[in-house]
Design an enzyme around this catalytic site. Structure first.
Site, PDB file in Angstrom:
ATOM      1  N   SER A   1       0.907  -1.241  -0.103  1.00 38.79           N
ATOM      2  CA  SER A   1      -0.075  -0.011   0.004  1.00 38.79           C
ATOM      3  C   SER A   1       0.890   1.299  -0.278  1.00 38.79           C
ATOM      4  CB  SER A   1      -1.025  -0.124   1.208  1.00 38.79           C
ATOM      5  OG  SER A   1      -1.708   1.164   1.423  1.00 38.79           O
TER       6      SER A   1
ATOM      7  N   TYR B   1      -0.838  -0.916  10.331  1.00 40.47           N
ATOM      8  CA  TYR B   1      -1.149  -1.149   9.006  1.00 40.47           C
ATOM      9  C   TYR B   1      -0.185  -0.704   8.128  1.00 40.47           C
ATOM     10  CZ  TYR B   1      -3.669  -1.210   4.287  1.00 40.47           C
ATOM     11  OH  TYR B   1      -3.958  -1.642   2.989  1.00 40.47           O
TER      12      TYR B   1
END
Length: 246
Positions: free
Chosen positions: A143, A156
């Site tokens: 990401s 995350y």
């Protein structure tokens, strides 16, 4: 084309979101056998809704990527049924967002276990099989949060940054036996997760993105498909973010 000549592709976390988009796109190619992983058994209604995305039935393999035993069992079951595994797409991931100072240790660990240990577990057992075949392709979903961080996503972002390092090491080690490994780093993509964001939050992000819009899951899947087909791509991280990370 006989089944043993088709390319066998396993996608983790493939019953919704980006993983589902990958499965739908890759299953359109009759040369592929796509196997979708779910972390839990789908009920009859969920399974029917999932299969409605495809022209023909595809396997759904149940297992938790965070479990070493489950990861090994899933890889072994693919080999037992199809005799090989050509492509592994490590897509499974979770979020538990909050500011770092409010984040519980359990929350950090749970995201770490699924998002990073899950990739490690699946990759380790897949590589052992691929090394014997002296070929294979692994694609990891990172990401842009792993490239420049994101507010409220210490857990995350850490896992997605870790995936970048794991991808590059896997690529170096895998190349010794004909195995490639690359990563895709999506930006703001239209999914059930981003649909929960407020209108003002979405508008703020759209203003920051040079393309002035969120991407679609299929636009990410197109890059996954490209990385499978291009045999000279190895150890790369491709951002799919409308120009946000320039």
């Amino acid at each position: 084309m006989e089944n043993n000549e088709k390319q066998v592709i396993l996608i983790t976390g493939a019953t919704k979101g980006l993983g589902l988009a990958d499965a739908v796109r890759l299953a359109k190619d009759e040369n592929n056998i796509v196997i979708a992983n779910s972390h839990r058994q789908l009920n009859e209604e969920e399974l029917k809704a999932f299969q409605a995305n495809f022209d023909s039935e595809i396997d759904v393999l149940v297992g938790d990527v965070a479990s070493e035993d489950d990861a090994k069992a899933m890889i072994d079951s693919v080999i037992e049924k199809y005799g090989k595994l050509d492509v592994l797409v490590n897509n499974a991931g979770i979020t538990q967002d909050t500011l770092l100072t409010r984040m519980k240790g359990d929350s950090f660990k749970q995201v770490l276990d699924t998002n990073l240990f899950g990739v490690f577990n699946m990759t380790k057992f897949a590589m052992k099989k691929m090394q014997k075949a002296r070929k294979g392709c692994i694609i990891n979903l990172s990401s842009i949060a792993g490239l420049h961080g994101n507010l409220g996503q210490a857990n995350y972002s850490s896992t997605k940054a870790g995936i970048v390092g794991l991808t590059k090491t896997t690529a170096q080690e895998g190349a010794l036996r004909g195995i490639r490994c690359n990563a895709v780093a999506p930006g703001m993509i239209k999914t059930a997760m981003t649909a929960k964001l407020g209108d003002s939050y979405i508008a703020d992000w759209e203003e920051k993105i040079p393309a002035k819009r969120f991407g679609t899951p299929d636009e990410v899947a197109q890059v996954v498909e490209f990385l499978i087909k291009n045999e000279y791509m190895n150890g790369q991280v491709i951002t799919v973010d409308g120009g946000l990370t320039m």
